[in-house]
Design an enzyme around this catalytic site. Structure first.
Site, PDB file in Angstrom:
ATOM      1  N   CYS A   1       0.826  -1.203   0.000  1.00 58.64           N
ATOM      2  CA  CYS A   1       0.000   0.000   0.000  1.00 58.64           C
ATOM      3  C   CYS A   1       0.862   1.257   0.000  1.00 58.64           C
ATOM      4  O   CYS A   1       1.771   1.387   0.822  1.00 58.64           O
ATOM      5  CB  CYS A   1      -0.920   0.010   1.219  1.00 58.64           C
ATOM      6  SG  CYS A   1      -2.056   1.423   1.226  1.00 58.64           S
TER       7      CYS A   1
ATOM      8  N   CYS B   1      -0.709   5.655   6.426  1.00 50.82           N
ATOM      9  CA  CYS B   1      -1.528   5.598   7.642  1.00 50.82           C
ATOM     10  C   CYS B   1      -0.705   5.040   8.802  1.00 50.82           C
ATOM     11  O   CYS B   1      -0.193   3.916   8.732  1.00 50.82           O
ATOM     12  CB  CYS B   1      -2.757   4.742   7.401  1.00 50.82           C
ATOM     13  SG  CYS B   1      -3.734   5.259   5.949  1.00 50.82           S
TER      14      CYS B   1
ATOM     15  N   CYS C   1      -1.342   1.421  10.443  1.00 48.69           N
ATOM     16  CA  CYS C   1      -1.518   0.248   9.586  1.00 48.69           C
ATOM     17  C   CYS C   1      -0.207  -0.479   9.305  1.00 48.69           C
ATOM     18  O   CYS C   1       0.764   0.126   8.828  1.00 48.69           O
ATOM     19  CB  CYS C   1      -2.174   0.664   8.270  1.00 48.69           C
ATOM     20  SG  CYS C   1      -2.529  -0.752   7.199  1.00 48.69           S
TER      21      CYS C   1
ATOM     22  N   CYS D   1     -16.835  -9.706   4.472  1.00 50.12           N
ATOM     23  CA  CYS D   1     -16.170  -8.450   4.152  1.00 50.12           C
ATOM     24  C   CYS D   1     -14.908  -8.718   3.338  1.00 50.12           C
ATOM     25  O   CYS D   1     -13.956  -9.333   3.846  1.00 50.12           O
ATOM     26  CB  CYS D   1     -15.800  -7.705   5.431  1.00 50.12           C
ATOM     27  SG  CYS D   1     -17.195  -7.474   6.566  1.00 50.12           S
TER      28      CYS D   1
ATOM     29  N   CYS E   1     -19.851  -7.103   2.012  1.00 48.44           N
ATOM     30  CA  CYS E   1     -19.286  -5.781   2.262  1.00 48.44           C
ATOM     31  C   CYS E   1     -17.936  -5.722   1.563  1.00 48.44           C
ATOM     32  O   CYS E   1     -17.157  -6.672   1.643  1.00 48.44           O
ATOM     33  CB  CYS E   1     -19.118  -5.530   3.760  1.00 48.44           C
ATOM     34  SG  CYS E   1     -18.344  -3.945   4.169  1.00 48.44           S
TER      35      CYS E   1
ATOM     36  N   CYS F   1     -20.827   2.151   5.339  1.00 46.94           N
ATOM     37  CA  CYS F   1     -20.226   1.671   6.580  1.00 46.94           C
ATOM     38  C   CYS F   1     -18.980   2.511   6.836  1.00 46.94           C
ATOM     39  O   CYS F   1     -18.095   2.594   5.990  1.00 46.94           O
ATOM     40  CB  CYS F   1     -19.858   0.196   6.447  1.00 46.94           C
ATOM     41  SG  CYS F   1     -18.915  -0.484   7.833  1.00 46.94           S
TER      42      CYS F   1
ATOM     43  N   ARG G   1     -20.536  -1.750  15.734  1.00 44.01           N
ATOM     44  CA  ARG G   1     -19.775  -2.995  15.723  1.00 44.01           C
ATOM     45  C   ARG G   1     -18.500  -2.839  16.545  1.00 44.01           C
ATOM     46  O   ARG G   1     -17.696  -1.937  16.269  1.00 44.01           O
ATOM     47  CB  ARG G   1     -19.420  -3.382  14.292  1.00 44.01           C
ATOM     48  CG  ARG G   1     -18.740  -4.747  14.185  1.00 44.01           C
ATOM     49  CD  ARG G   1     -18.323  -5.074  12.775  1.00 44.01           C
ATOM     50  NE  ARG G   1     -19.357  -4.707  11.834  1.00 44.01           N
ATOM     51  CZ  ARG G   1     -19.114  -4.048  10.704  1.00 44.01           C
ATOM     52  NH1 ARG G   1     -17.908  -3.666  10.403  1.00 44.01           N
ATOM     53  NH2 ARG G   1     -20.108  -3.767   9.887  1.00 44.01           N
TER      54      ARG G   1
END
Length: 331
Positions: free
Chosen positions: A70, A74, A77, A114, A146, A206, A276
């Site tokens: 990626c 962030c 992460c 997901c 999802c 979401c 959640r």
């Protein structure tokens, strides 16, 4: 520290059930409640949860469909370009592997599967792979799908909707005022715009947060009201799992009682939304995990993206011991 009374929490529950908006000052009192008030606070949150969702618990399962690689920075992460954590790195999994993940979600009694991919956003090839897999899952299995693939264009969102994706996840992660301390390669506004793109395409939005990244109580309140304004249908509340090799590796954990107050806050502010309890619940809530379901009505079962989750049978047993019921998928 501010203190409040049992009756005050009942008033909060009454307001939430009538969809009256708390003031920011009232919201702050939840986070700063005396620890001795935790059980009355959670009982009030439970009254709201029960009003809208009864005693049902929605189960969700994540598949890390593309790991690492990626370009974003962030700080939380382990898959980001700035992380040195030893995580698996692979391109998007093939259709058969995505289908096998869906079958495993059914085995875990999850109603939502997901499909999550690292990266800024999907390439056309990746989108085509996901679309093809989703169509077959929808044709053969009673699951809600999802997707979480990063920033989307309007056309990409429409294609996912037409393939049968029910929900799209794109977390705000933190408050607008704290965002640049966590991520610099994209903006808070881009995340909001992606959620709006999802809504325009007709998918259920979401969006949630990660608690424990150095934000203030005021910023946690800001997050709750931002998600209310965004009108996200599902709100995952993650608690930072400070992974060695990430910029936030030294942040530590959110104390369990503080984590429960956060969940209660989000239930009061977003009373009729799916709340959640998500990543990091095991190491942050520890033995108080069962109490989280007095505010939350949904959780992930199994592993997360790069960190292990709790044994699935333990989650099922926790739900049963509480006298709650796993909600089956209703397509």
């Amino acid at each position: 520290m501010n203190q409040t009374t049992v009756m005050d929490w009942k008033v909060y529950a009454s307001k939430a059930m009538q969809k009256e908006v708390l003031t920011p000052q009232e919201a702050m009192l939840v986070l700063r409640a005396d620890d001795d008030e935790l059980l009355p606070l959670m009982n009030a949150a439970f009254q709201v949860r029960k009003h809208y969702f009864g005693k049902k618990v929605k189960l969700n399962m994540i598949l890390n469909a593309k790991s690492g690689l990626c370009p974003e920075d962030c700080g939380y992460c382990s898959q980001s370009i700035v992380s040195t954590a030893p995580v698996a790195k692979y391109t998007l999994l093939d259709k058969e592997t995505l289908l096998a993940g869906a079958r495993e979600a059914l085995n875990r009694r999850a109603g939502t599967y997901c499909i999550v991919a690292s990266g800024r956003g999907p390439t056309e090839k990746e989108l085509n792979q996901v679309v093809e897999a989703v169509r077959e899952i929808r044709d053969t299995m009673p699951l809600k799908i999802c997707a979480c693939l990063g920033i989307l264009s309007d056309d990409q969102a429409v294609r996912l909707k037409e393939a049968g994706v029910h929900r799209y996840n794109h977390n705000l992660n933190t408050s607008q005022s704290h965002y640049q301390d966590i991520t610099t390669t994209h903006t808070y506004d881009q995340r909001v715009e992606t959620v709006d793109t999802v809504k325009r395409a007709g998918m259920s939005p979401c969006s949630g947060v990660i608690i424990g990244m150095g934000e203030s109580d005021e910023e946690i309140v800001e997050m709750a009201f931002a998600l209310r304004e965004l009108d996200a249908d599902s709100i995952p509340i993650n608690f930072l799992n400070a992974i060695p090799g990430t910029p936030l590796e030294k942040m530590g954990r959110t104390p369990a009682k503080k984590a429960l107050k956060v969940l209660a806050l989000f239930r009061f502010v977003c009373p009729d939304k799916e709340i959640r309890v998500a990543g990091g619940r095991e190491i942050n809530l520890r033995t108080l995990q069962p109490l989280s379901l007095y505010a939350a009505n949904s959780l992930f079962v199994g592993d997360y993206l790069t960190t292990p989750g709790q044994e699935i049978t333990t989650d099922h047993q926790m739900i049963e011991d509480l006298g709650f019921e796993i909600e089956l998928c209703a397509l």
